[in-house]
Design an enzyme around this catalytic site. Structure first.
Site, PDB file in Angstrom:
ATOM      1  N   PHE A  57       0.847  -1.190   0.000  1.00  0.00           N
ATOM      2  CA  PHE A  57       0.000   0.000   0.000  1.00  0.00           C
ATOM      3  C   PHE A  57       0.884   1.241   0.000  1.00  0.00           C
ATOM      4  O   PHE A  57       1.673   1.468   0.910  1.00  0.00           O
ATOM      5  CB  PHE A  57      -0.922   0.014   1.218  1.00  0.00           C
ATOM      6  CG  PHE A  57      -1.885   1.175   1.227  1.00  0.00           C
ATOM      7  CD1 PHE A  57      -2.843   1.299   0.232  1.00  0.00           C
ATOM      8  CD2 PHE A  57      -1.821   2.138   2.224  1.00  0.00           C
ATOM      9  CE1 PHE A  57      -3.728   2.371   0.219  1.00  0.00           C
ATOM     10  CE2 PHE A  57      -2.705   3.212   2.236  1.00  0.00           C
ATOM     11  CZ  PHE A  57      -3.664   3.331   1.231  1.00  0.00           C
ATOM     12  N   TYR A  59       1.149   5.289   0.040  1.00  0.00           N
ATOM     13  CA  TYR A  59       0.387   6.484   0.419  1.00  0.00           C
ATOM     14  C   TYR A  59       1.269   7.729   0.474  1.00  0.00           C
ATOM     15  O   TYR A  59       0.772   8.840   0.581  1.00  0.00           O
ATOM     16  CB  TYR A  59      -0.276   6.282   1.785  1.00  0.00           C
ATOM     17  CG  TYR A  59       0.701   6.006   2.910  1.00  0.00           C
ATOM     18  CD1 TYR A  59       1.250   7.053   3.638  1.00  0.00           C
ATOM     19  CD2 TYR A  59       1.079   4.707   3.241  1.00  0.00           C
ATOM     20  CE1 TYR A  59       2.154   6.809   4.658  1.00  0.00           C
ATOM     21  CE2 TYR A  59       1.977   4.452   4.258  1.00  0.00           C
ATOM     22  CZ  TYR A  59       2.511   5.508   4.968  1.00  0.00           C
ATOM     23  OH  TYR A  59       3.412   5.268   5.981  1.00  0.00           O
ATOM     24  N   GLY A  60       2.604   7.534   0.385  1.00  0.00           N
ATOM     25  CA  GLY A  60       3.542   8.650   0.422  1.00  0.00           C
ATOM     26  C   GLY A  60       4.543   8.544  -0.710  1.00  0.00           C
ATOM     27  O   GLY A  60       4.165   8.508  -1.884  1.00  0.00           O
ATOM     28  N   GLU A 134      12.875   1.373   3.517  1.00  0.00           N
ATOM     29  CA  GLU A 134      11.916   1.833   4.514  1.00  0.00           C
ATOM     30  C   GLU A 134      12.356   1.574   5.956  1.00  0.00           C
ATOM     31  O   GLU A 134      12.073   2.381   6.846  1.00  0.00           O
ATOM     32  CB  GLU A 134      10.556   1.156   4.263  1.00  0.00           C
ATOM     33  CG  GLU A 134       9.924   1.494   2.932  1.00  0.00           C
ATOM     34  CD  GLU A 134       9.507   2.950   2.843  1.00  0.00           C
ATOM     35  OE1 GLU A 134       9.094   3.522   3.873  1.00  0.00           O
ATOM     36  OE2 GLU A 134       9.605   3.529   1.743  1.00  0.00           O
TER      37      GLU A 134
END
Length: 229
Positions: A57, A59-60, A134
């Site tokens: 997912f 989102y940024g 990440e």
């Protein structure tokens, strides 16, 4: 987007400055993962993998700078979470004297983003690349989870980073005006915090996604940049 952003390319360029990359000796208290640890974490994530295609997912920054070429991309909504610039950065897109803020997902509300399917032939290398990017330090390894994403093709489970952040210094005390002031002034060796916001906004707009809070934030950041010398 139906309206142009206040945060223009010209204003974004004003936030950039050259910042040298710190070496590990300057990252007191952080333990960088070596290749073997990154591969082991990728194995752990894949052992948790739900049946079916593997989705991430975004989102940024993964919206505009994914670590793999998605086999498919689905617009989707995660309920019970919202975007927030809440992780203080003293490196990467900030410095100790002018810290920046990274986005994460915090409880409450909803978040619309993209479910990106990892190509099956690149599963392990793609997940390892995500870990390296990440969660490159041992202290960050808990900052991932699997969230249910509602899409036009039905719900799916997607790997999601920083939902919520684990072991991080969170700036949940900041209002939107203070957030804008920090973002406008922060830059690190990876680029400016403004660029991070701008590219995210452009990617959301390209997919027809409007985040009202980010829209208000970019307007305030643009005003801050316009006032800077």
């Amino acid at each position: 987007m139906s309206r142009p952003m206040h945060l223009t390319d010209h204003l974004v360029s004003r936030a950039f400055r050259c910042v040298p990359e710190p070496d590990d000796s300057e990252l007191d208290g952080w333990t960088r993962l070596d290749d073997a640890a990154i591969a082991a974490e990728a194995d752990t994530i894949l052992a948790e993998r739900p049946p079916g295609p593997l989705y991430v997912f975004a989102y940024g920054s993964l919206l505009w700078k994914p670590e793999f070429e998605p086999a498919a991309t689905l617009r989707g909504v995660v309920h019970g979470w919202h975007r927030a610039f809440c992780i203080e950065l003293t490196s990467w897109r900030g410095t100790p004297d002018a810290p920046g803020l990274m986005m994460a997902l915090l409880p409450g509300g909803r978040c619309t983003g993209l479910a990106q399917q990892v190509p099956e032939t690149q599963i392990h290398q793609s997940v390892a690349a995500l870990v390296r990017r990440e969660t490159p330090y041992d202290q960050l390894l808990g900052s991932r989870t699997w969230l249910t994403v509602e899409t036009a093709q039905g719900p799916l489970s997607a790997l999601t980073f920083y939902a919520p952040p684990a072991g991080e210094q969170l700036r949940t005390d900041l209002g939107i005006d203070a957030t804008a002031r920090l973002i406008a002034r922060a830059c690190g060796h990876a680029g400016s915090n403004v660029e991070y916001l701008h590219e995210t906004m452009k990617s959301l707009g390209a997919h027809g996604i409007r985040d009202g809070q980010l829209w208000r934030l970019q307007k305030l950041v643009a005003a801050e940049l316009a006032r800077l010398p």
